[in-house]
Scaffold this active site. Sequence first.
Site, PDB file in Angstrom:
ATOM      1  N   ARG A  30       0.874  -1.181   0.000  1.00 52.74           N
ATOM      2  CA  ARG A  30       0.000   0.000   0.000  1.00 52.74           C
ATOM      3  C   ARG A  30       0.905   1.222   0.000  1.00 52.74           C
ATOM      4  O   ARG A  30       2.117   1.119   0.115  1.00 52.74           O
ATOM      5  CB  ARG A  30      -1.017  -0.004   1.168  1.00 52.74           C
ATOM      6  CG  ARG A  30      -0.647  -0.671   2.445  1.00 52.74           C
ATOM      7  CD  ARG A  30       0.427  -0.014   3.246  1.00 52.74           C
ATOM      8  NE  ARG A  30       0.243   1.421   3.368  1.00 52.74           N
ATOM      9  CZ  ARG A  30       1.200   2.280   3.572  1.00 52.74           C
ATOM     10  NH1 ARG A  30       2.466   1.860   3.689  1.00 52.74           N
ATOM     11  NH2 ARG A  30       0.968   3.570   3.660  1.00 52.74           N
ATOM     12  N   GLY A  31       0.258   2.396  -0.131  1.00 53.58           N
ATOM     13  CA  GLY A  31       1.033   3.619  -0.318  1.00 53.58           C
ATOM     14  C   GLY A  31       1.089   3.906  -1.812  1.00 53.58           C
ATOM     15  O   GLY A  31       1.402   3.004  -2.613  1.00 53.58           O
ATOM     16  N   ALA A  32       0.784   5.151  -2.184  1.00 57.99           N
ATOM     17  CA  ALA A  32       0.559   5.467  -3.597  1.00 57.99           C
ATOM     18  C   ALA A  32       1.721   5.064  -4.519  1.00 57.99           C
ATOM     19  O   ALA A  32       1.515   4.329  -5.494  1.00 57.99           O
ATOM     20  CB  ALA A  32       0.223   6.957  -3.737  1.00 57.99           C
ATOM     21  N   ASP A  74      -2.017  10.901  -2.160  1.00 58.46           N
ATOM     22  CA  ASP A  74      -2.432   9.857  -3.112  1.00 58.46           C
ATOM     23  C   ASP A  74      -2.850  10.436  -4.449  1.00 58.46           C
ATOM     24  O   ASP A  74      -2.812   9.749  -5.477  1.00 58.46           O
ATOM     25  CB  ASP A  74      -3.572   9.027  -2.520  1.00 58.46           C
ATOM     26  CG  ASP A  74      -3.029   8.134  -1.430  1.00 58.46           C
ATOM     27  OD1 ASP A  74      -2.850   8.625  -0.294  1.00 58.46           O
ATOM     28  OD2 ASP A  74      -2.723   6.968  -1.728  1.00 58.46           O
TER      29      ASP A  74
HETATM   30  O1  MRU Z   1      -4.451   3.170   2.220  1.00 62.71           O
HETATM   31  P1  MRU Z   1      -2.976   3.381   2.066  1.00 62.71           P
HETATM   32  O2  MRU Z   1      -2.173   2.853   3.195  1.00 62.71           O
HETATM   33  O3  MRU Z   1      -2.495   2.916   0.710  1.00 62.71           O
HETATM   34  O4  MRU Z   1      -2.817   4.959   2.072  1.00 62.71           O
HETATM   35  C1  MRU Z   1      -1.522   5.508   1.962  1.00 62.71           C
HETATM   36  C2  MRU Z   1      -1.505   6.981   2.139  1.00 62.71           C
HETATM   37  O5  MRU Z   1      -2.519   7.616   2.276  1.00 62.71           O
HETATM   38  C3  MRU Z   1      -0.174   7.652   2.063  1.00 62.71           C
HETATM   39  O6  MRU Z   1      -0.157   8.778   2.881  1.00 62.71           O
HETATM   40  C4  MRU Z   1       0.057   8.102   0.620  1.00 62.71           C
HETATM   41  O7  MRU Z   1      -0.091   7.034  -0.264  1.00 62.71           O
HETATM   42  C5  MRU Z   1       1.381   8.710   0.436  1.00 62.71           C
HETATM   43  S1  MRU Z   1       2.617   7.438   0.539  1.00 62.71           S
HETATM   44  C6  MRU Z   1       4.039   7.951   0.024  1.00 62.71           C
END
Ligand code: MRU
Length: 358
Positions: free
Chosen positions: A52-54, A245
């Site tokens: 996860r994480g963009a 994101d």
């Molecule tokens: O639901 P997730 O854990 O994928 O959400 C991740 C986030 O909201 C992060 O803050 C975002 O992707 C930035 S990561 C570099």
Amino acid sequence: MVPGQENSVSAIEWRDDALWLLDQRALPVQEVWLEHHEVAAVVESIRAMVVRGAPAIGITAAYGVVLAARNRRNQDAYTWRAQLEQDLEALAQSRPTAVNLFWALDQMRLALDKLADNEDPIVQLLREAKKIHRLDVAANHAMGRLGSAVIASYSTPAKGVITHCNTGSLATGGYGTALGVIRSAWQQGLIDRVFADETRPWWQGSRLTAWELSQDKIPVTLMADTVGATLMRQGRISWVIVGADRITANGDVANKIGTYNLAVLAKHHGVRFMVAAPTSTFDMMLSSGEDIPIEERGPDELVAFKNHRLAPDNIDVYNPVFDVTPAELIDAIVTEKGVVESPNLAGVSRLMEKQSLH
Ligand code: MRU
């Protein structure tokens, strides 16, 4: 470890002709690596938040295209390219909010379109996926330098920062976006402590950010999501630093649910608010944050923890997992191409027209 990455954690690896993902659902208790050979498994790992994480989602999808192309081509050397469209579509359906996913799929499509007759498509696609991965790490280091320079320019004594969700090596190709800025600022003595909130309902802050920063020996204090206001009122925070994101053309930012709350609190308390994200997180096709599709996840994340019930049976649940912070609450958006202070359409457009620094 990913080349060029100076910290200990990595979450995405291509090895032995397979994609390996560190299962983030098991952290911080166990470090479990899952091996992927099929695109369907990659889609499921993105959906279920193994990864996860963009930026990490985008990189994973790029490697997923390599696996898909290899399998389609083995099945039928003539029609594989047309068949591959189904796999690209399945990857695009895995999660809706992080635009890095769609950006990475577009990059892979371009690589496919550019293939010369004498080139091996799988070799070229793998090269493209590795490039997306490598450039993400480089972008994070550039953001670390630029973001810490912004912090230094205010020359306040080192104080605490609040961060939300997980934006570090686990959420990216390595080093991190907001956590990259924090890592860099910490090394330069510009901050004295990181306050990581839990980030309900999925606990990215407690399970991932607190773990990552502890691994790197950066002082981190875990707090409930509701503690930020108190810390700000106590004068212990100089910056809130978060990732994104999706960022729209006017500078509105979609990020993990609760980001908007922190931005409102920061404005009230005179605390500065920074967003760090690579330009692959910008969606210039959308004019404002109102147009961003916001993922809603199921009730399970709220009504129970493992086998322990936390809410009455059949309770109605609203679980949007991202929110939108309007540009006017943001002091600076830091990217690998440069910084936009007090973001708006003109500033974001100028930034996106710039050439990359790397
Ligand atoms: O639901 P997730 O854990 O994928 O959400 C991740 C986030 O909201 C992060 O803050 C975002 O992707 C930035 S990561 C570099």
